[in-house]
Design an enzyme around this catalytic site. Structure first.
Site, PDB file in Angstrom:
ATOM      1  N   VAL A  97      13.779 -11.883  -2.612  1.00  0.00           N
ATOM      2  CA  VAL A  97      13.546 -11.034  -1.444  1.00  0.00           C
ATOM      3  C   VAL A  97      13.461  -9.569  -1.843  1.00  0.00           C
ATOM      4  CG1 VAL A  97      14.515 -10.265   0.762  1.00  0.00           C
ATOM      5  CG2 VAL A  97      14.614 -12.678   0.138  1.00  0.00           C
ATOM      6  N   ALA A  98      14.297  -9.174  -2.811  1.00  0.00           N
ATOM      7  CA  ALA A  98      14.281  -7.782  -3.253  1.00  0.00           C
ATOM      8  C   ALA A  98      12.974  -7.448  -3.970  1.00  0.00           C
ATOM      9  CB  ALA A  98      15.471  -7.515  -4.185  1.00  0.00           C
ATOM     10  N   ILE A 139      10.050  -8.704  -3.218  1.00  0.00           N
ATOM     11  CA  ILE A 139       8.916  -8.743  -2.296  1.00  0.00           C
ATOM     12  C   ILE A 139       8.804  -7.402  -1.574  1.00  0.00           C
ATOM     13  CG2 ILE A 139       7.982  -9.822  -0.204  1.00  0.00           C
ATOM     14  CD1 ILE A 139       9.376 -12.392  -1.048  1.00  0.00           C
ATOM     15  N   GLU A 179       8.478  -5.776   1.349  1.00  0.00           N
ATOM     16  CA  GLU A 179       8.457  -6.086   2.775  1.00  0.00           C
ATOM     17  C   GLU A 179       7.639  -5.085   3.586  1.00  0.00           C
ATOM     18  OE1 GLU A 179      11.185  -5.686   0.998  1.00  0.00           O
ATOM     19  OE2 GLU A 179      12.589  -7.367   1.235  1.00  0.00           O
ATOM     20  N   ASP A 196     -33.739   3.744   7.386  1.00  0.00           N
ATOM     21  CA  ASP A 196     -35.172   4.026   7.314  1.00  0.00           C
ATOM     22  C   ASP A 196     -35.483   5.477   7.653  1.00  0.00           C
ATOM     23  OD1 ASP A 196     -34.451   3.780   9.898  1.00  0.00           O
ATOM     24  OD2 ASP A 196     -36.195   2.651  10.555  1.00  0.00           O
TER      25      ASP A 196
END
Length: 500
Positions: free
Chosen positions: A340-341, A343, A345, A387
């Site tokens: 978790v650390a 990732i 967040e 164009d």
């Protein structure tokens, strides 16, 4: 959408879609004379259709309206926000952290608010991310539905030899005789039968992107295979008459019109959306992050294997295994905490916030963004091929300078005019005589106001013009003059009304 009018799109009968009638009129009306078109459609220009014939054709071809597709449900939009590798990793980490916190409490450990802070923060980030995405896509869908207002709501149609004013445009059928005047929105694809005025000009930028209005004629075109610009005897649904008037016969309605074919192509393209470069990179990053975190967590857990799983060697073989579920869970929590650390967040929230801010800035410029990652796709664009510059303008003109004869025949006066929109309060005329104005200036202002088919009206917090942009600019300049001469406003308006 250059070559159209040769395919008969799907029609609708009532609220249900049905296959087109094989006997529906499919012919190049622009390459036929008016009499040949009337004969092909089985109608007389003098009498038009009868109510019975119109009802039968309405049942056969369906109403003159674009198909309406059910918008995606809220739950579908919410689920689409979680269709991202990084978001799914965060969701899994939050669920695992939440379950472990509950497990600690069930085992009699101390469970406080701090144990649930991490999973709750992750859940909150994911919820905010989903809400912003759903809100943006919902607003875009509503805006796309509002684009259908480009179709006309009413038309002047000849039935039983009499002109019927205010007939609902959805009731038009192929073969109806319709009268068009300045400011009218063309309700269906039609073949010009006869010009009432000397000229007929139509603004069809909604189909071609060209800002300049196009001259229309009743003469046939020799080439059957030509683009929209080349069909000079045809007027198309969703375009606007900016000058002149004419009598036309309807050749295509609903999804068989050029605007209907564009609508069908947009709907088809929306079903085949590819991932944007940003989403591809984020998915690759999420997959790589998952693999790295998984390996590291497994190594951390295996390194501490001896603390919750032990055994003795007897005769060279491991015996008497001892397993501690409590310690195993403890080191598993350490591995999960490490995952978790690792990732980020806040990454989804930061990306969503940045894209939402970009979408907001684009919305201020009247740009419609359906999905947030599309903003990044536009940012990756290095070359835009166009164009001509006229295609990228707002199709609005404004007067910038007024040049008039001075008090002596051989002298000239010039007045600078400010303002770039059709808002009468957004601009002024510099050095304009506020107390006395000679006949020359009065005549210029009267000509700009009276000899003018354009009109300016206020609609939905902005001013819009109907008619040719040049005449609209002169009409706006005459309003500047009227503001300078307030006591003459009522008299001039009455004079214009009596003349027109």
């Amino acid at each position: 959408m250059g070559k159209g009018g040769q395919d008969e799109g799907k029609r609708r009968s009532g609220s249900a879609a049905s296959d087109p009638d094989p006997a529906a009129p499919v012919f190049p009306a622009w390459a036929r004379t008016p009499s040949e078109c009337l004969a092909e459609l089985g109608v007389s220009a003098d009498r038009g259709l009868s109510s019975e014939e119109a009802a039968a054709r309405l049942q056969r071809y369906g109403p003159n309206e674009l198909e309406r597709h059910a918008p995606p449900s809220v739950w579908k939009l919410v689920l689409e926000q979680f269709d991202d590798t990084l978001v799914r990793i965060l969701l899994l980490a939050a669920v695992v952290s939440f379950v472990l916190a509950l497990y600690d409490g069930a085992e009699g450990g101390e469970v406080g608010v701090t144990a649930f802070v991490e999973p709750l923060v992750i859940f909150l980030i994911l919820i905010v991310n989903a809400v912003v995405g759903v809100w943006q896509e919902s607003n875009a869908e509503k805006a796309l539905e509002a684009l259908k207002e480009i179709q006309s709501e009413h038309a002047t149609v000849k039935r039983h030899g009499r002109w019927s004013h205010g007939l609902p445009a959805r009731d038009l059928v192929p073969g109806d005789i319709v009268e068009l005047r300045v400011g009218d929105k063309v309700p269906a694809d039609m073949r010009v039968l006869q010009l009432i005025s000397s000229t007929l000009r139509v603004e069809q930028g909604s189909l071609t992107g060209e800002t300049a209005s196009v001259n229309k004629t009743s003469h046939k075109i020799e080439l059957e295979d030509t683009d929209i610009q080349g069909k000079e005897c045809m007027v198309f649904a969703g375009t606007t008459v900016v000058n002149g008037s004419a009598v036309c016969v309807v050749t295509g309605t609903g999804m068989a019109t050029e605007i209907g074919k564009i609508h069908a192509q947009i709907q088809e393209a929306s079903q085949e959306e590819d991932d944007t470069p940003l989403k591809k990179k984020l998915n690759e990053f999420g997959e790589a992050l998952t693999a790295i975190i998984g390996v590291i967590c497994a190594l951390v857990w295996l390194i501490n294997l001896k603390y919750f799983l032990s055994w003795e060697y007897v005769d060279g073989w491991p015996r008497n295994f001892k397993f501690s579920f409590e310690k195993c869970t403890y080191y598993f929590e350490i591995a999960v905490a490490l995952a978790v650390a690792a990732i980020p967040e806040g990454l989804p929230a930061v990306i969503t916030t940045c894209l939402a801010l970009g979408t907001r800035k684009m919305a201020q410029k009247n740009a419609l963004v359906r999905k947030l990652p599309s903003v990044e796709t536009l940012g990756c664009t290095t070359v835009i091929c166009s164009d001509k510059t006229g295609t990228l303008t707002t199709n609005q003109m404004s007067a910038v300078k007024l040049v008039a004869i001075g008090r002596w025949p051989d002298t000239l006066r010039s007045f600078k005019v400010d303002g770039t929109t059709y808002d009468p309060t957004d601009g002024k005329i510099h050095d304009w005589p506020s107390l006395s104005m000679d006949e020359n200036l009065q005549m210029i202002a009267k000509i700009a106001a009276v000899c003018n088919d354009a009109s300016i009206a206020h609609a939905e917090h902005q001013y819009v013009a109907t008619g040719m942009p040049t005449e609209a600019a002169l009409k706006l300049w005459s309003r500047f003059w009227l503001r300078k001469w307030g006591f003459l406003v009522a008299i001039l308006h009455l004079w214009i009304h009596l003349i027109c």
